[in-house]
Design an enzyme around this catalytic site. Structure first.
Site, short mmCIF file in Angstrom:
data_model
loop_
_atom_site.label_atom_id
_atom_site.label_comp_id
_atom_site.label_asym_id
_atom_site.label_seq_id
_atom_site.Cartn_x
_atom_site.Cartn_y
_atom_site.Cartn_z
N HIS A 238 -4.99 -5.44 -1.37
CA HIS A 238 -5.82 -5.05 -0.24
C HIS A 238 -6.99 -6.00 0.05
O HIS A 238 -7.92 -5.61 0.75
CB HIS A 238 -6.38 -3.65 -0.46
CG HIS A 238 -5.38 -2.54 -0.28
ND1 HIS A 238 -4.52 -2.16 -1.29
CD2 HIS A 238 -5.09 -1.75 0.77
CE1 HIS A 238 -3.76 -1.16 -0.87
NE2 HIS A 238 -4.08 -0.89 0.38
N GLU B 177 -2.19 -2.74 -8.01
CA GLU B 177 -3.43 -2.94 -7.25
C GLU B 177 -3.73 -1.62 -6.56
O GLU B 177 -2.90 -0.71 -6.52
CB GLU B 177 -3.28 -4.08 -6.25
CG GLU B 177 -2.18 -3.88 -5.21
CD GLU B 177 -2.61 -3.07 -4.00
OE1 GLU B 177 -3.78 -3.21 -3.57
OE2 GLU B 177 -1.79 -2.29 -3.48
N SER C 105 0.85 -1.18 0.00
CA SER C 105 0.00 0.00 0.00
C SER C 105 0.89 1.24 0.00
O SER C 105 1.70 1.43 -0.91
CB SER C 105 -0.96 -0.03 1.20
OG SER C 105 -1.96 0.95 1.08
#
Length: 309
Positions: free
Chosen positions: A278, A213, A116
């Site tokens: 995630h 992503e 992330s």
């Protein structure tokens, strides 16, 4: 792109440092994650400011200088074999330029685990230190503390990396058929685009297997980010693309339309829903290692283990 230096795998008894370079950490999840690390035979130490919260910007885990100091002290501690991020969120870019990169380089290769917002650090470590890192769940994240499969994959990657050379998911599907070989690179889409034009921004990804992503981005924002990557020239010569989860990004059929429209014209293999990112369940994927992407089989096969030894 060339393969990066892989740090050594972990063994029971290793000391690992837990840091919070980005957003604030939930104490209860941190405690659970630390207990899991201890069950694995590791010796976790928590950096001093991990549970801090910025006095004005409550989305940050403490002041920038404190987060940077925690990270640098952890990395430069000769007794620490790995630096594990407690969570993502936002803030890594704010502290990256506060790090002493010469000191980090002198400390030698170690494991860096996170994803992330930690994408900013993955990119910085690749470009400034030439070091392979692990795109995997944080130890105070829901997926780590709640999902056994996610934890098992993290553990195998850290201790027995040769056992997890083939990465895939039951949900993986072909978006563009074909097979490609290259060096793994990438992470969170919004962080990859945010890095353009910064000291840690890449000049290109030719020869790379690009992993992408994201979370909480509407399809038009995904479109905008991918279009920025395309227009910047960063995707020129990319060998293949592996797509992970797009949680809370709207109906997936709409997301898929954007992915196919923006990436399909590159003429390279593209696989979707490979199982990293995630989601409630997530694979750990090394960045900076040679791999073969088989979009037809829905697999990413590492040509070397994620870690050395």
């Amino acid at each position: 792109m060339a393969p990066l230096v892989r740090p050594r795998r972990l063994v029971p008894g290793d000391r690992v440092a837990v840091v919070a370079p980005s957003g604030p950490v939930v104490p209860e999840r941190l405690d659970t994650g630390l207990d899991i690390l201890r069950e694995w035979g590791l010796d976790p130490v928590v950096a001093p400011h991990v549970l801090d919260r910025h006095p004005r910007f409550r989305y940050l885990a403490g002041e920038d200088a404190a987060r940077a100091r925690d990270f640098q002290q952890a990395w430069c501690d000769p007794d620490v074999a790995a630096v594990l991020c407690a969570r993502g969120g936002y803030g890594a870019q704010r502290m990256t330029d506060l790090l002493d990169w010469d000191a980090l380089r002198a400390a030698g290769p170690k494991v860096l685990l996170g994803f992330s917002d930690i994408t900013a650090l993955h990119e910085a470590f690749a470009l400034r230190l030439g070091l392979a890192t692990l795109h995997g769940t944080m130890i105070a994240a829901q997926a780590f503390v709640k999902d056994e499969t996610t934890r098992d994959h993290v553990r195998a990657t850290l201790f027995e990396p040769g056992s997890v050379r083939v990465l895939g998911s039951p949900d993986a599907r072909t978006l563009v058929p074909g097979t490609a070989r290259g060096i793994t690179v990438g992470g969170c889409l919004s962080l990859m685009t945010a890095g353009i034009g910064t000291p840690d921004g890449r000049g290109g990804m030719a020869g790379g297997i690009l992993l992408l992503e994201d979370v909480g981005e509407d399809p038009y924002r995904i479109d905008r980010a991918l279009t920025q990557l395309l227009r910047s020239g960063l995707l020129d010569g990319v060998a293949g693309i592996a797509l992970g989860s797009w949680r809370d990004c709207g109906p997936y059929e709409r997301v898929r339309e954007v992915l196919r429209d923006r990436l399909g014209g590159l003429g390279v293999p593209v696989v979707e829903e490979l199982g990293f990112g995630h989601g409630d369940r997530s694979l750990t994927v090394p960045l900076g290692v040679p791999a073969v992407l088989d979009a037809d089989a829905g697999t990413l096969t590492l040509e070397v283990p994620a870690l050395d030894g």
